[in-house]
Design an enzyme around this catalytic site. Structure first.
Site, PDB file in Angstrom:
ATOM      1  CD1 TRP A 103      -2.048  -2.193   1.987  1.00 57.88           C
ATOM      2  CD2 TRP A 103      -2.848  -1.472   0.019  1.00 57.88           C
ATOM      3  NE1 TRP A 103      -2.991  -3.089   1.553  1.00 57.88           N
ATOM      4  CE2 TRP A 103      -3.494  -2.683   0.363  1.00 57.88           C
ATOM      5  CE3 TRP A 103      -3.187  -0.839  -1.174  1.00 57.88           C
ATOM      6  CZ2 TRP A 103      -4.477  -3.265  -0.458  1.00 57.88           C
ATOM      7  CZ3 TRP A 103      -4.157  -1.419  -1.989  1.00 57.88           C
ATOM      8  CH2 TRP A 103      -4.789  -2.613  -1.632  1.00 57.88           C
ATOM      9  CG  ASP A 170      -3.312   3.804   4.376  1.00 59.76           C
ATOM     10  OD1 ASP A 170      -4.403   3.589   4.941  1.00 59.76           O
ATOM     11  OD2 ASP A 170      -2.942   3.194   3.357  1.00 59.76           O
ATOM     12  CE  LYS A 194      -8.518  -3.713   3.455  1.00 58.59           C
ATOM     13  NZ  LYS A 194      -7.578  -2.668   3.092  1.00 58.59           N
TER      14      LYS A 194
HETATM   15  C1  PLP Z   1      -6.919  -2.087   1.817  1.00 58.87           C
HETATM   16  C2  PLP Z   1      -5.927  -1.002   2.002  1.00 58.87           C
HETATM   17  C3  PLP Z   1      -5.833   0.066   1.103  1.00 58.87           C
HETATM   18  C4  PLP Z   1      -6.660   0.151  -0.168  1.00 58.87           C
HETATM   19  O1  PLP Z   1      -7.954   0.408   0.126  1.00 58.87           O
HETATM   20  P1  PLP Z   1      -9.068   0.633  -1.040  1.00 58.87           P
HETATM   21  O2  PLP Z   1     -10.201   1.138  -0.244  1.00 58.87           O
HETATM   22  O3  PLP Z   1      -9.282  -0.701  -1.659  1.00 58.87           O
HETATM   23  O4  PLP Z   1      -8.538   1.610  -1.996  1.00 58.87           O
HETATM   24  C5  PLP Z   1      -4.914   1.066   1.374  1.00 58.87           C
HETATM   25  N1  PLP Z   1      -4.143   1.019   2.458  1.00 58.87           N
HETATM   26  C6  PLP Z   1      -4.196   0.003   3.344  1.00 58.87           C
HETATM   27  C7  PLP Z   1      -3.311   0.013   4.541  1.00 58.87           C
HETATM   28  C8  PLP Z   1      -5.099  -1.032   3.146  1.00 58.87           C
HETATM   29  O5  PLP Z   1      -5.164  -2.050   4.020  1.00 58.87           O
END
Ligand code: PLP
Length: 359
Positions: A103, A170, A194
């Site tokens: 990511w 993030d 998540k």
């Molecule tokens: C799943 C994830 C993403 C991507 O998320 P999307 O909503 O599919 O764009 C980005 N960063 C992390 C840490 C993730 O676990």
């Protein structure tokens, strides 16, 4: 709904049963309006109240002081990989990134389209199996970008570097999993799917004073200021995901908040890692305990030829979603907030019986 499936899915991930029930009922009859949440105006007072409470509760849980704004945007966390540099990276300046996995790598790529990027630390040299430490943060960076939990490789930052530079994080896969002083950051984002709600909404919390400094001519939909001005309703917001996020945040608040959540999450991850370390049939992909994620535990079989035997055992026990990411292989047990300890205990029992039968 069957209670016999133990859902370890990495994302979209498990949500509290009572949240799913409340969400389902709002799809039929929301707020006793005899209308579905899905068929009323986002400008109705009923939905305005949802959006307002969802923004307030997120700010409360993250401990944000005045000057922060909370938004729920579309486009997933991946759109934030672009919106962050678009809103914060200046023409002559540069952004600092710590690369801790897939990511972070994607976030870096997007920023490089818009300007200069310095990767100031990386764990790529060892398959992203650790959290880099002791790096210098250049004081003239426009911002520093971190990933608090590396969903795919199973590492997590247990503490964060201090800096005068605005820190962007993030938190997609560990948002609301533990108490954190949000004020050490300047921008926090997290895709909902998540640990908060369904796919389709991304939580963005931003300190308003860091915005508007790039000199860039801004496209409205990509401009945080436009979304702030519109109260996160510049265009039609993802109404259903926002509502489910609100339900999850109420569930957190009403059950003891983030200290309760952190304790529960620790209990689960300690239980699983203890078994991975004890059981000679398994090996953790992240060697150092202090780098291991409480959310996503990754492990391999020491005898990969027994894969089919192990798979049959856990499937039989009602376990779902522990196949590892294609980049890592092996297994990944995601233990998001809503996963009960019971699920982890079941997995541990399976691991023990695997050892007894095949060790
Ligand atoms: C799943 C994830 C993403 C991507 O998320 P999307 O909503 O599919 O764009 C980005 N960063 C992390 C840490 C993730 O676990």
């Amino acid at each position: 709904m069957s209670s016999k499936v133990y859902n370890f899915s990495a994302g979209p991930g498990i949500l509290p049963t009572e949240v799913l029930q409340q969400a389902a009922s709002a799809c039929i009859n929301f707020d006793d309006l005899s209308l579905s949440l899905l068929e009323i105006s986002h400008r109705s007072k009923n939905f305005e109240a949802v959006m307002e409470e969802a923004r307030e509760l997120a700010a409360q849980l993250l401990g944000l002081s005045a000057g922060w704004k909370v938004l729920y945007l579309g486009g997933g966390a991946s759109l934030q990989f672009a919106m962050v540099p678009y809103n914060l990276l200046t023409n002559d300046g540069f952004a600092a990134y710590v690369n801790t996995g897939v990511w972070a790598t994607k976030a870096i790529k997007e920023a490089q389209v818009l300007g200069n990027v310095k990767v100031i630390a990386s764990s790529e040299d060892n398959k992203f199996s650790y959290i880099p430490r002791g790096y210098e943060i250049p004081t003239d960076a426009d911002y520093l970008h971190l990933t608090s939990n590396n969903t795919i490789f199973g590492t997590q930052m247990k503490s964060f570097p201090k800096s005068e530079v605005p820190i962007v994080v993030d938190m997609s896969s560990d948002i609301f999993s533990r108490p954190i002083d949000g004020n050490q950051f300047s921008l926090i984002y997290a895709g909902a799917q998540k640990n908060m709600g369904p796919a389709g909404a991304t939580l963005v919390a931003v300190r308003e004073d860091i915005l508007g400094k790039t000199g860039r001519k801004m496209l409205a939909m990509l401009d945080y200021k436009v979304h702030i001005k519109g109260g996160s309703m510049y265009n039609t917001p993802p109404v259903f995901p926002v509502y489910v996020c609100l339900l999850t945040m109420r569930w957190l608040r009403d059950n003891g908040g983030l200290p309760w959540m952190a304790q529960r999450n620790k209990e689960k991850s300690e239980c699983l890692y203890a078994e991975i370390d004890r059981n000679p049939m398994f090996v953790a992909t992240v060697p150092k305990a202090e780098d291991r994620s409480d959310m996503n535990a990754c492990f391999l079989l020491t005898k990969p030829e027994l894969e089919n035997e192990f798979n049959a055992l856990w499937k039989d026990a009602g376990i779902s979603g522990i196949t590892g990411h294609r980049d890592v292989g092996g297994y990944r047990a995601s233990m998001y907030n809503a996963l009960p300890l019971d699920a982890v205990k079941t997995l541990v029992e399976v691991m023990k019986s695997f050892e007894q039968k095949f060790g």
